[in-house]
Scaffold this motif. Structure first.
Motif: not given
Length: 128
Positions: A30-53
């Motif tokens: 699941e791509p996220v281009r803007d860090g400001r959306e990362a937390v909300a997307t993580a809560l919705r997507f429920e990832p097993d891993l986060v890769i973070m620039d």
């Protein structure tokens, strides 16, 4: 069921590379281009891993890692930092923020996949 990986990266080429590489290895990316959306997307997507620039506009990877570590729903998710910062002090700072590993840019594709697999295996073992 494929493991879910959230990729937070502001550089479009890197984002595409990481997501394509993950998908080629059977992961749901699941791509996220803007860090400001990362937390909300993580809560919705429920990832097993986060890769973070780490170096992003608006909000740094350090800030996002710390936010995720403070959130009860996200704190268990391993984070792999991908960064141009490559000194020993940078690695220490990344790990202190809460990332479990990091890969330096420019990335080695083999090392990138190896780290993803290691982190996901480690997280699976912790859950048991």
């Amino acid at each position: 069921m494929p493991k879910r990986v959230l990729v937070v990266e502001d550089n479009e080429l890197n984002l595409k590379l990481f997501c394509d590489l993950l998908r080629a290895h059977g992961y749901l990316a699941e791509p996220v281009r803007d860090g400001r959306e990362a937390v909300a997307t993580a809560l919705r997507f429920e990832p097993d891993l986060v890769i973070m620039d780490i170096q992003m506009p608006h909000v740094t990877g350090f800030e996002l890692i710390e936010r995720m570590q403070r959130d009860a729903a996200l704190s268990r998710i391993p984070i792999m930092a991908v960064t141009a910062y490559a000194s020993h002090e940078d690695e220490e700072r990344i790990r202190t923020a809460g990332a479990r590993s990091y890969v330096a840019k420019p990335i080695s594709l083999a090392r990138f996949v190896e780290q993803v697999e290691r982190l996901l295996a480690s997280a699976s073992n912790e859950a048991v």
